[in-house]
Design a protein around this motif. Sequence first.
Motif, PDB file in Angstrom:
ATOM      1  N   UNK A  57      18.594  76.949-103.831  1.00  0.00           N
ATOM      2  CA  UNK A  57      17.838  77.389-102.506  1.00  0.00           C
ATOM      3  C   UNK A  57      18.266  76.445-101.442  1.00  0.00           C
ATOM      4  N   UNK A  58      17.246  75.392-101.913  1.00  0.00           N
ATOM      5  CA  UNK A  58      18.175  73.838-100.952  1.00  0.00           C
ATOM      6  C   UNK A  58      19.249  74.012-100.601  1.00  0.00           C
ATOM      7  N   UNK A  59      20.132  73.713-101.742  1.00  0.00           N
ATOM      8  CA  UNK A  59      21.129  72.939-101.791  1.00  0.00           C
ATOM      9  C   UNK A  59      22.232  73.566-101.086  1.00  0.00           C
ATOM     10  N   UNK A  60      22.083  75.119-101.624  1.00  0.00           N
ATOM     11  CA  UNK A  60      22.343  76.367-100.288  1.00  0.00           C
ATOM     12  C   UNK A  60      22.196  76.192 -99.613  1.00  0.00           C
ATOM     13  N   UNK A  61      20.876  76.199 -98.877  1.00  0.00           N
ATOM     14  CA  UNK A  61      20.589  75.535 -97.603  1.00  0.00           C
ATOM     15  C   UNK A  61      21.600  74.028 -96.586  1.00  0.00           C
ATOM     16  N   UNK A  62      21.852  73.386 -97.753  1.00  0.00           N
ATOM     17  CA  UNK A  62      22.219  72.470 -97.144  1.00  0.00           C
ATOM     18  C   UNK A  62      23.866  72.593 -97.102  1.00  0.00           C
ATOM     19  N   UNK A  63      24.425  73.415 -98.026  1.00  0.00           N
ATOM     20  CA  UNK A  63      25.864  73.649 -97.735  1.00  0.00           C
ATOM     21  C   UNK A  63      26.001  75.162 -96.453  1.00  0.00           C
ATOM     22  N   UNK A  64      24.956  75.433 -95.922  1.00  0.00           N
ATOM     23  CA  UNK A  64      25.230  76.363 -95.103  1.00  0.00           C
ATOM     24  C   UNK A  64      25.443  75.510 -93.711  1.00  0.00           C
ATOM     25  N   UNK A  65      24.492  74.719 -93.788  1.00  0.00           N
ATOM     26  CA  UNK A  65      24.716  73.460 -92.527  1.00  0.00           C
ATOM     27  C   UNK A  65      26.289  72.656 -92.969  1.00  0.00           C
ATOM     28  N   UNK A  66      26.833  72.623 -93.963  1.00  0.00           N
ATOM     29  CA  UNK A  66      27.686  72.290 -93.795  1.00  0.00           C
ATOM     30  C   UNK A  66      28.958  72.994 -93.397  1.00  0.00           C
ATOM     31  N   UNK A  67      29.323  74.102 -94.347  1.00  0.00           N
ATOM     32  CA  UNK A  67      30.230  75.284 -93.227  1.00  0.00           C
ATOM     33  C   UNK A  67      29.760  75.324 -91.756  1.00  0.00           C
ATOM     34  N   UNK A  68      28.662  75.666 -91.315  1.00  0.00           N
ATOM     35  CA  UNK A  68      28.771  75.498 -89.963  1.00  0.00           C
ATOM     36  C   UNK A  68      29.325  74.517 -89.285  1.00  0.00           C
TER      37      UNK A  68
END
Length: 182
Positions: A57-68
Motif C-alpha cells: 500500500x505504501x508503493x501504491x500511495x507513492x504511485x498515486x502522488x506520481x500520477x497526480x
Amino acid sequence: MALADQNDTEATADGDLLMWILIWGELVIFAALIGAFALQALKDPAGFEAGRALLASRMAGLNTVVLLLSGWFAALAVRAGNSRFFRRVHLIAAGGLGMVFAVLKIAEYRQEWPIASLPGAESFFQSYVILTGYHLAHVVFLAGLLLLLAFRQSSGDIRRVATLWHVTDLVWLALFPLIYLS
C-alpha cells in the motif's frame, strides 16, 4: 478565410465529440470492472481482506502522488499557450511520470506475485490484477501519447490527451481507496 475557420471549428467539435464518447465508454467499462470487484468482495470478504493485507500500500500511495503530479504537468502543458518549449517540457514530464507510475506498478506486481496464490487470497488477486492491469494499460498508452505529443505538438490534441489523462487519474482515485483502503 472564414470558411477555413469554420472547418477548423467543425473538426474540433467532431474531435471533442469522439473524445467524450471514448471517455464515457471507458468509464462504463471501468464502472463494470469496479462493480465486479465490489461484488467479488461481498462474496468473499475474508479472502479480500486477506488479499488487501498483503498489498504494497505504501508503493501504491507513492504511485498515486506520481500520477497526480503527472496530471498537474499535463494541465500545465495545456495552459502553456503558444510556448512550444514549455508545452514540450510539461508533456515530457507528464509522460515520463506516467512511465514512472508503470514501472512502480510493475515492481508492485513483482513484489505481490509470490503471495498472490496463498490460500484464500486468489479471488482477490485475480480481480485486483484485472482491474489495476486495465488501468495500467491506459496509463502506458496515454503516457506514450503524451511523450509523442511533446514532439508533434497540436494544441487540440494536447488538450484531448490531457483530458483523457485526467480521466485516468480520476479512475485511479476511485480504485486506490477501493483496493487499498477498504
